[in-house]
Write an enzyme that holds these catalytic residues in place. Structure first.
Site, PDB file in Angstrom:
ATOM      1  CG  MET A  82      67.428 -39.640  77.346  1.00  0.00           C
ATOM      2  SD  MET A  82      66.762 -38.751  75.949  1.00  0.00           S
ATOM      3  CE  MET A  82      67.145 -37.066  76.400  1.00  0.00           C
TER       4      MET A  82
ATOM      5  N   GLY B 125      72.662 -35.729  89.397  1.00  0.00           N
ATOM      6  CA  GLY B 125      71.192 -35.891  89.416  1.00  0.00           C
ATOM      7  C   GLY B 125      70.820 -37.336  89.109  1.00  0.00           C
ATOM      8  CG  HIS B 126      71.485 -38.841  85.204  1.00  0.00           C
ATOM      9  ND1 HIS B 126      72.279 -37.864  84.666  1.00  0.00           N
ATOM     10  CD2 HIS B 126      70.371 -38.888  84.426  1.00  0.00           C
ATOM     11  CE1 HIS B 126      71.689 -37.333  83.609  1.00  0.00           C
ATOM     12  NE2 HIS B 126      70.518 -37.923  83.436  1.00  0.00           N
TER      13      HIS B 126
ATOM     14  CE  LYS C   2      75.292 -31.439  90.467  1.00  0.00           C
ATOM     15  NZ  LYS C   2      76.660 -31.263  90.018  1.00  0.00           N
TER      16      LYS C   2
ATOM     17  CB  SER D   6      72.622 -34.165  79.884  1.00  0.00           C
ATOM     18  OG  SER D   6      72.337 -35.190  80.810  1.00  0.00           O
TER      19      SER D   6
HETATM   20  P1  AMP Z   1      67.583 -37.636  81.297  1.00  0.00           P
HETATM   21  O1  AMP Z   1      68.866 -38.391  81.114  1.00  0.00           O
HETATM   22  O2  AMP Z   1      67.747 -36.164  81.216  1.00  0.00           O
HETATM   23  O3  AMP Z   1      66.464 -38.190  80.465  1.00  0.00           O
HETATM   24  O4  AMP Z   1      67.146 -37.899  82.803  1.00  0.00           O
HETATM   25  C1  AMP Z   1      67.011 -39.200  83.311  1.00  0.00           C
HETATM   26  C2  AMP Z   1      66.387 -39.131  84.676  1.00  0.00           C
HETATM   27  O5  AMP Z   1      67.217 -38.358  85.542  1.00  0.00           O
HETATM   28  C3  AMP Z   1      65.012 -38.447  84.673  1.00  0.00           C
HETATM   29  O6  AMP Z   1      64.155 -39.140  85.564  1.00  0.00           O
HETATM   30  C4  AMP Z   1      65.334 -37.070  85.177  1.00  0.00           C
HETATM   31  O7  AMP Z   1      64.250 -36.435  85.818  1.00  0.00           O
HETATM   32  C5  AMP Z   1      66.448 -37.351  86.159  1.00  0.00           C
HETATM   33  N1  AMP Z   1      67.238 -36.137  86.379  1.00  0.00           N
HETATM   34  C6  AMP Z   1      67.861 -35.383  85.451  1.00  0.00           C
HETATM   35  N2  AMP Z   1      68.439 -34.306  86.034  1.00  0.00           N
HETATM   36  C7  AMP Z   1      68.173 -34.384  87.349  1.00  0.00           C
HETATM   37  C8  AMP Z   1      68.478 -33.558  88.484  1.00  0.00           C
HETATM   38  N3  AMP Z   1      69.170 -32.440  88.369  1.00  0.00           N
HETATM   39  N4  AMP Z   1      68.020 -33.956  89.698  1.00  0.00           N
HETATM   40  C9  AMP Z   1      67.288 -35.093  89.828  1.00  0.00           C
HETATM   41  N5  AMP Z   1      66.972 -35.909  88.807  1.00  0.00           N
HETATM   42  C10 AMP Z   1      67.402 -35.551  87.589  1.00  0.00           C
END
Ligand code: AMP
Length: 287
Positions: free
Chosen positions: A30, A36-37, A185, A187
């Site tokens: 997103m 993390g991403h 981590k 967003s």
């Molecule tokens: P999001 O943008 O929050 O929807 O996350 C996109 C992808 O990044 C999802 O698969 C999350 O699980 C992964 N993600 C977000 N934060 C982390 C993190 N701290 N460590 C590992 N993967 C992460």
């Protein structure tokens, strides 16, 4: 790195890559990207010839009163990070590109699995996630897709959806990336005031406490959960949504330590809802 705003652009580029015999990895996000991403992109680059990342704040996974409008966005920064990590194409569609006004088709797991943990306070969340991830799978047709263990319930749900719907896509789960002081981590960490940022450490502290108890041989999952709850309750700015022990595959509650047990939590720090988890596999952690 190619920037694509339309489904047609993604399809034609993927087709060209397929003709060259390249394998394709997908990293759905997103946006407002962090390390993390980036770790998902790194893993995808290792395992696939071409990596497509999507940056799309998906409205169907937000419920009324949630942070859809205020969700942080910085597409230029996202592009820099993705390019630095070797991403080949970023897909950044408008909402209207992804959803027709009269869109009425959803992908939803019809079991108790999406009703557990985050599903209790976010009843339509996983229907939105499954729907958008299905659409991304249909648009990109990747060989592999990469998801973070940070969103453990989401990862389990995607694995089930892929199996139930016979998507020939390998789902790769990647470990949680943390700040130096332990906070996972996210967003959403950007919502935290300096005081709340300090208070948010209670999530990872109680995760590490639970992990230690499990490693030291505690056989009663409930006792671990209780200790984690007591620990979180020492932080005045924290309000628990849930702390639970569930089966690592079905997400259903468990009381004993058998197979893989997921210890997951959602905790409000002020108005910000944060999640964290660890999983424990009895067999792989035997001394
Ligand atoms: P999001 O943008 O929050 O929807 O996350 C996109 C992808 O990044 C999802 O698969 C999350 O699980 C992964 N993600 C977000 N934060 C982390 C993190 N701290 N460590 C590992 N993967 C992460």
């Amino acid at each position: 790195m190619i920037t694509a705003n339309t489904i047609a652009e993604v399809r034609s580029q993927v087709l060209a890559w397929r003709k060259e015999g390249y394998s394709i990895g997908l990293v759905p996000t997103m946006g407002y990207l962090h390390e993390g991403h980036a770790s998902l992109v790194d893993e995808a680059v290792k395992q696939c010839d071409k990596v497509v990342a999507s940056v799309f704040v998906n409205p169907t996974q937000f419920g009324p009163g949630e942070d859809l409008e205020t969700y942080p966005r910085d597409f230029e920064h996202d592009c820099r990070l993705l390019e630095e990590h070797g991403c080949s194409m970023v897909f950044h569609p408008e909402v209207a590109e992804m959803y027709f006004e009269d869109a009425a088709t959803y992908v939803e797991i019809q079991s108790d699995m999406p009703k557990q943990l985050c599903g209790k306070t976010r009843p339509i969340h996983f229907r939105g996630v499954c729907t958008v991830v299905s659409k991304l799978f249909n648009i990109v047709c990747p060989d592999k897709a990469f998801f973070g263990q940070k969103d453990a319930q989401q990862l389990a749900i995607i694995r089930k959806m892929v199996r139930d719907l016979s998507y020939g896509i390998e789902i790769v789960g990647c470990p949680i990336i943390r700040e130096e002081d332990g906070l996972a981590k996210s967003s959403r960490n950007t919502y935290l005031s300096p005081e709340e940022r300090k208070a948010a450490l209670i999530l990872s502290k109680s995760i590490f406490l639970g992990q230690k108890m499990a490693q030291e041989g505690e056989k009663d999952a409930g006792r671990i959960v209780e200790a984690m709850i007591r620990n979180i309750e020492t932080e005045p700015l924290a309000r628990i949504d849930y702390v639970s022990a569930v089966d690592g595959i079905t997400m259903m509650p468990v009381s004993s330590m058998e197979g893989t047990v997921l210890f997951a939590m959602a905790v409000y720090i002020g108005k910000t809802r944060l999640i964290d988890n660890f999983d424990y596999n009895v067999n792989t952690h035997l001394p």
